[in-house]
Design an enzyme around this catalytic site. Structure first.
Site, PDB file in Angstrom:
ATOM      1  N   TYR A   1       1.013  -1.113   0.087  1.00  0.00           N
ATOM      2  CA  TYR A   1      -0.074   0.172  -0.056  1.00  0.00           C
ATOM      3  C   TYR A   1       0.969   1.241  -0.115  1.00  0.00           C
ATOM      4  O   TYR A   1       1.786   1.411   0.842  1.00  0.00           O
ATOM      5  CB  TYR A   1      -0.957   0.060   1.436  1.00  0.00           C
ATOM      6  CG  TYR A   1      -2.098  -0.890   1.124  1.00  0.00           C
ATOM      7  CD1 TYR A   1      -2.449  -1.637   2.319  1.00  0.00           C
ATOM      8  CD2 TYR A   1      -3.040  -0.774   0.147  1.00  0.00           C
ATOM      9  CE1 TYR A   1      -3.626  -2.355   2.206  1.00  0.00           C
ATOM     10  CE2 TYR A   1      -4.091  -1.427   0.124  1.00  0.00           C
ATOM     11  CZ  TYR A   1      -4.443  -2.387   1.049  1.00  0.00           C
ATOM     12  OH  TYR A   1      -5.619  -3.052   0.720  1.00  0.00           O
TER      13      TYR A   1
ATOM     14  N   ASP B   1      -6.169  -0.878  -6.363  1.00  0.00           N
ATOM     15  CA  ASP B   1      -7.522  -0.784  -6.241  1.00  0.00           C
ATOM     16  C   ASP B   1      -8.062  -0.280  -4.924  1.00  0.00           C
ATOM     17  O   ASP B   1      -9.411  -0.514  -4.671  1.00  0.00           O
ATOM     18  CB  ASP B   1      -8.300  -2.078  -6.703  1.00  0.00           C
ATOM     19  CG  ASP B   1      -7.875  -3.142  -5.531  1.00  0.00           C
ATOM     20  OD1 ASP B   1      -8.144  -4.333  -5.733  1.00  0.00           O
ATOM     21  OD2 ASP B   1      -7.198  -2.794  -4.646  1.00  0.00           O
TER      22      ASP B   1
ATOM     23  N   HIS C   1      -9.906  -7.240  -5.158  1.00  0.00           N
ATOM     24  CA  HIS C   1      -9.883  -6.995  -3.770  1.00  0.00           C
ATOM     25  C   HIS C   1     -10.532  -7.949  -2.982  1.00  0.00           C
ATOM     26  O   HIS C   1     -11.106  -7.702  -1.638  1.00  0.00           O
ATOM     27  CB  HIS C   1      -9.980  -5.405  -3.231  1.00  0.00           C
ATOM     28  CG  HIS C   1      -9.079  -5.198  -2.506  1.00  0.00           C
ATOM     29  ND1 HIS C   1      -7.970  -4.487  -2.364  1.00  0.00           N
ATOM     30  CD2 HIS C   1      -9.016  -5.423  -0.803  1.00  0.00           C
ATOM     31  CE1 HIS C   1      -7.133  -4.098  -1.208  1.00  0.00           C
ATOM     32  NE2 HIS C   1      -7.804  -4.766  -0.350  1.00  0.00           N
TER      33      HIS C   1
HETATM   34  C1  LIG Z   1      -9.853 -11.372   2.567  1.00  0.00           C
HETATM   35  C2  LIG Z   1      -9.033 -10.365   2.669  1.00  0.00           C
HETATM   36  C3  LIG Z   1      -8.512  -9.861   1.486  1.00  0.00           C
HETATM   37  C4  LIG Z   1      -7.552  -8.648   1.407  1.00  0.00           C
HETATM   38  C5  LIG Z   1      -7.416  -8.021   2.684  1.00  0.00           C
HETATM   39  C6  LIG Z   1      -7.889  -8.523   4.028  1.00  0.00           C
HETATM   40  C7  LIG Z   1      -8.691  -9.710   3.746  1.00  0.00           C
HETATM   41  C8  LIG Z   1      -9.135 -10.169   5.306  1.00  0.00           C
HETATM   42  N1  LIG Z   1      -6.580  -6.834   2.775  1.00  0.00           N
HETATM   43  S1  LIG Z   1      -7.181  -5.691   3.379  1.00  0.00           S
HETATM   44  O1  LIG Z   1      -7.401  -5.811   4.917  1.00  0.00           O
HETATM   45  O2  LIG Z   1      -6.605  -4.444   2.867  1.00  0.00           O
HETATM   46  O3  LIG Z   1      -8.697  -5.488   2.650  1.00  0.00           O
HETATM   47  C9  LIG Z   1      -5.630  -6.853   1.773  1.00  0.00           C
HETATM   48  C10 LIG Z   1      -4.494  -6.152   1.944  1.00  0.00           C
HETATM   49  O4  LIG Z   1      -4.136  -5.729   2.779  1.00  0.00           O
HETATM   50  N2  LIG Z   1      -3.791  -5.676   0.637  1.00  0.00           N
HETATM   51  C11 LIG Z   1      -4.288  -6.106  -0.622  1.00  0.00           C
HETATM   52  O5  LIG Z   1      -3.401  -5.787  -1.480  1.00  0.00           O
HETATM   53  N3  LIG Z   1      -5.344  -7.049  -0.929  1.00  0.00           N
HETATM   54  C12 LIG Z   1      -6.055  -7.188   0.285  1.00  0.00           C
HETATM   55  N4  LIG Z   1      -7.139  -8.143   0.363  1.00  0.00           N
HETATM   56  C13 LIG Z   1      -7.459  -8.906  -1.073  1.00  0.00           C
HETATM   57  C14 LIG Z   1      -6.696 -10.098  -1.258  1.00  0.00           C
HETATM   58  O6  LIG Z   1      -5.327  -9.920  -1.641  1.00  0.00           O
HETATM   59  C15 LIG Z   1      -7.179 -10.886  -2.439  1.00  0.00           C
HETATM   60  O7  LIG Z   1      -7.544  -9.659  -3.646  1.00  0.00           O
HETATM   61  C16 LIG Z   1      -8.483 -11.295  -2.229  1.00  0.00           C
HETATM   62  O8  LIG Z   1      -8.507 -12.056  -1.039  1.00  0.00           O
HETATM   63  C17 LIG Z   1      -8.910 -12.521  -3.038  1.00  0.00           C
HETATM   64  O9  LIG Z   1     -10.217 -13.279  -3.092  1.00  0.00           O
HETATM   65  P1  LIG Z   1     -10.451 -14.275  -2.033  1.00  0.00           P
HETATM   66  O10 LIG Z   1     -10.322 -14.002  -0.568  1.00  0.00           O
HETATM   67  O11 LIG Z   1     -11.760 -14.714  -2.572  1.00  0.00           O
HETATM   68  O12 LIG Z   1      -9.523 -15.228  -2.537  1.00  0.00           O
END
Ligand SMILES: Cc1cc2c(cc1C)[n+](S(=O)(=O)[O-])c1c(=O)[nH]c(=O)nc-1n2C[C@H](O)[C@H](O)[C@H](O)COP(=O)(O)O
Length: 501
Positions: free
Chosen positions: A244, A272, A363
């Site tokens: 990030y 995104d 995401h």
């Molecule tokens: C489930 C989950 C996903 C997050 C995630 C945290 C969780 C609990 N977090 S978030 O707190 O910011 O949303 C990140 C993150 O730190 N950075 C990121 O690039 N993607 C984040 N993602 C998105 C992740 O990298 C994938 O794009 C997404 O999880 C793929 O979908 P599935 O979980 O269905 O496999």
């Protein structure tokens, strides 16, 4: 911690308890006291959550959200007040929590690991045994969670055209991602706050990835420190960094160059999430205490209803744009990929500005609701790149809703280099720890070998677009939570007289 601490008499719980207001706010974390008075307005999670623990031990609340080196890294040494004699600290009476009581009973009766036969089984178990706040954070998607559901639903719109009488006695599922030979064409994608689900956090995923020669993408917002996750890897184990971008580019440069120095083999810039999405399950859970300043400016009291996501994301730079890409290419030799690209125009732009790949992703449905699934965008992108002869110019990954090896095979047939998987490994880790992650990866491997055999592919390079029928892919049925819009406004069973009462 420096040795002169040892000479200094330890603080007592009473010493700390006297500093319990915004005028003088001391907090205990991991047996040490810190003066957070001046830091209160700067805390991304808002001042309220710190004041809730003013004069007390905040370790339990602190632990899942902050890497252990947070205070050393970001709090001036003058505010480190030294060791506390924890025997003199009054431990908070835990208020009786009936939900917690119920949860403990569910843990005692949960299925044994061998009863999990696919990745969705881990979700079913995790939902029952995880803490509410952890389940809310991991499972939540943005707004009505249409995109989160569509991510997996999209795979149900792609059907196979298997070939027969191919010699598939030996099936080889190995592949190469960013120059690394892997046993399976999937990686553990970046997901924040691993310690919400498992007290050890992301290092559990590191160990599982090692066992199966799978790449782990280290999240910027991990609960474990970056170095803890790197140190948990064994020699030769490959990890990538998810970034990030911080408004303070010096901080970003330091993170990127440190990651390269520690051996990361890929930099995935998340594009995104100029602002983290509205994840209502997360907002409804306990984290409403934790709100954060990202919704308001200049340290006013936080908007309390923003959940963990807001609490950890105020540093993200919403002004990040294509003009910044050359700078990133100048500060590291790591391959640079853009994570969260969602249309072919931006893939072409990414190729033209010299990045090494993209992740077609929304995401996990946690950002813009009604964004299309990664697999649907892939089906849009590859034919256009093939027309230009650009299909091999960069590596193209997708993620979102991948739950079966057939999902992986569909993505590779359409031209993806590999896929990222998020929640299933979080759920496996939260419900069963490392054995859970290990089993989840093994289940995928077994499914992959069987399905490649049945589709008539002996190796990954045999997977191609003729093996799939994607005609149904762009039809969208938005599955919303039960539609209750009109439910309570007018009820024909209750006539006016009733209403009049
Ligand atoms: C489930 C989950 C996903 C997050 C995630 C945290 C969780 C609990 N977090 S978030 O707190 O910011 O949303 C990140 C993150 O730190 N950075 C990121 O690039 N993607 C984040 N993602 C998105 C992740 O990298 C994938 O794009 C997404 O999880 C793929 O979908 P599935 O979980 O269905 O496999």
């Amino acid at each position: 911690h420096d040795s002169n601490d040892m000479q200094k008499a330890k603080l007592t719980g009473e010493d700390v308890a006297q500093h319990n207001s915004k005028d003088s706010c001391w907090v205990i974390v991991h047996g040490r006291a810190y003066d957070l008075t001046e830091f209160l307005p700067e805390h991304p999670g808002g001042s309220k959550i710190i004041l809730k623990y003013a004069g007390k031990d905040a370790t339990e609340e602190f632990e899942p959200i902050h890497p252990p080196d947070t205070l050393d890294k970001y709090l001036d040494k003058s505010k480190h007040l030294g060791e506390v004699d924890m025997n003199t600290v009054e431990q908070e009476e835990k208020e009786f929590d009936p939900d917690e009581e119920e949860r403990q009973k569910r843990i005692e009766t949960m299925p044994i690991l061998e009863q999990c036969y696919n990745l969705m089984d881990f979700e079913a178990v995790a939902r029952r045994v995880m803490k509410k706040t952890a389940w809310a954070y991991y499972s939540s998607g943005a707004d009505d969670e249409i995109t989160m559901r569509e991510n997996h639903n999209a795979y149900h719109k792609i059907w196979f055209r298997p070939r027969v009488l191919i010699d598939v006695e030996h099936v080889d599922t190995t592949s190469t991602m960013l120059g690394t030979k892997v046993d399976m064409p999937f990686y553990v994608t970046a997901t924040a706050l691993g310690k919400l689900g498992n007290p050890e956090g992301e290092v559990v995923l590191t160990r599982g990835a090692k066992k199966h020669n799978v790449i782990q993408m280290i999240p910027t917002l991990a609960s474990c420190s970056f170095d803890e996750i790197i140190d948990a890897a064994e020699d030769g184990q490959v990890q990538w960094l998810q970034l990030y971008v911080n408004k303070d580019r010096e901080v970003t440069k330091r993170i990127v160059q440190h990651a390269e120095k520690r051996g990361c083999k890929g930099l995935f810039i998340t594009v995104d999430a100029p602002q983290l999405g509205r994840r209502e399950k997360d907002m409804r859970s306990k984290f409403s205490d934790v709100g954060s300043n990202v919704q308001s400016t200049g340290g006013q009291d936080v908007d309390r209803s923003q959940g963990a996501a807001r609490a950890i994301s105020s540093f993200i730079d919403p002004s990040l744009s294509w003009k910044d890409i050359p700078w990133f290419l100048s500060i590291t030799k790591m391959p640079i990929l853009l994570k969260g690209v969602q249309c072919v125009e931006d893939v072409i732009r990414a190729i033209e500005c010299g990045v090494h790949g993209v992740v077609l992703s929304n995401h996990g449905g946690r950002q813009l609701d009604f964004a299309r699934s990664g697999i649907e965008v892939l089906a849009e992108v590859m034919p256009v790149l093939r027309e230009r002869g650009w299909q091999d110019r960069i590596e193209i990954y997708i993620d979102g809703g991948v739950r079966r090896a057939t999902d992986i095979i569909k993505a590779l047939c359409l031209g993806a280099t590999g896929v990222g998987i998020g929640r299933p490994f979080l759920y496996a880790m939260s419900a069963y720890g490392l054995p859970g992650v290990d089993r989840a990866m093994q289940l995928l491997k077994d499914e992959m070998e069987m399905n490649m055999r049945l589709i008539g592919a002996a190796k990954i390079s045999d997977l191609n677009p003729t093996l799939v029928d994607v005609r149904g892919l762009s039809m969208h049925t938005a599955m919303v939570p039960e539609d209750t819009l009109g439910r309570n406004v007018y009820d024909p069973l209750i006539g006016p007289k009733e209403k009049a009462k």
